[in-house]
Enzyme design. Sequence first.
Site, PDB file in Angstrom:
ATOM      1  N   ASN A  26       0.824  -1.207   0.000  1.00 42.13           N
ATOM      2  CA  ASN A  26       0.000   0.000   0.000  1.00 42.13           C
ATOM      3  C   ASN A  26       0.864   1.265   0.000  1.00 42.13           C
ATOM      4  OD1 ASN A  26      -2.895  -0.778   0.024  1.00 42.13           O
ATOM      5  ND2 ASN A  26      -2.276  -1.928   1.831  1.00 42.13           N
ATOM      6  N   LEU A  60      -2.944   1.270  18.303  1.00 42.90           N
ATOM      7  CA  LEU A  60      -2.404   2.517  18.838  1.00 42.90           C
ATOM      8  C   LEU A  60      -3.283   3.016  19.978  1.00 42.90           C
ATOM      9  CD1 LEU A  60      -1.562   4.219  15.441  1.00 42.90           C
ATOM     10  CD2 LEU A  60       0.084   3.328  17.101  1.00 42.90           C
ATOM     11  N   HIS A 110      -8.588  -1.240   6.247  1.00 44.88           N
ATOM     12  CA  HIS A 110      -8.895  -2.559   6.809  1.00 44.88           C
ATOM     13  C   HIS A 110      -9.604  -3.409   5.766  1.00 44.88           C
ATOM     14  CE1 HIS A 110      -9.659  -5.638   9.727  1.00 44.88           C
ATOM     15  NE2 HIS A 110     -10.958  -5.575   9.518  1.00 44.88           N
TER      16      HIS A 110
END
Length: 205
Positions: free
Chosen positions: A22, A105, A121
């Site tokens: 990506n 996170l 996702h």
Amino acid sequence: MSGGAPGSGGRLVVLASGNGSNLQAILDAIDDGRLTAEVVAVVVNRRAAYALERATAADIATEYLGLRPWIDGGGTRETYDERLAEIVAAHRPDWVVLAGWMHILSSRFLDHFPDRVVNLHPALPGMFPGAHALADALAAHERGEVDHTGIMVHLVPDERVDEGPVLATEEIPIEPGDTLETLAERVHAVEHRLLVSVLADLVTR
């Protein structure tokens, strides 16, 4: 290849844990003019992450911060996220892009970048959260429960896993005879396109 021209529409810091496909899609889109932005740094949490090599080849600043060495050295998850935030903030990003980042996170990181952390996702909202989304979708298909999965790009406001304000989605059918590899190949192709599209929109806001 380069990370983009200084002064372009958005400063991106990309966080990655693995192959970095990506990240490569972002770099390619910058190079061919589909994305007016600059990748100012790539941060990895695994030394073997191929994303590191992609960034180095593109003359982009890189940072490594491994969680396990940090913990083994006496640190905590909280202080790790604080240090990670310091590293990212030093590059003055407009957007922080999680491109295959495999750590959840905490607020100790996210509070430094409110409404500016973007995650990708491989599932639709409310379906198959977590690191095994593709395998979970394929298993559900084999049980006759679903005939599709999808992609979601969303903001990360808090510590919930794969939740947050949705920026874009795309449905992907699961075909008869699909394996994890064939499904992943189709999903990745859509991921690359959808992530670039969303970022192109965000950096022009």
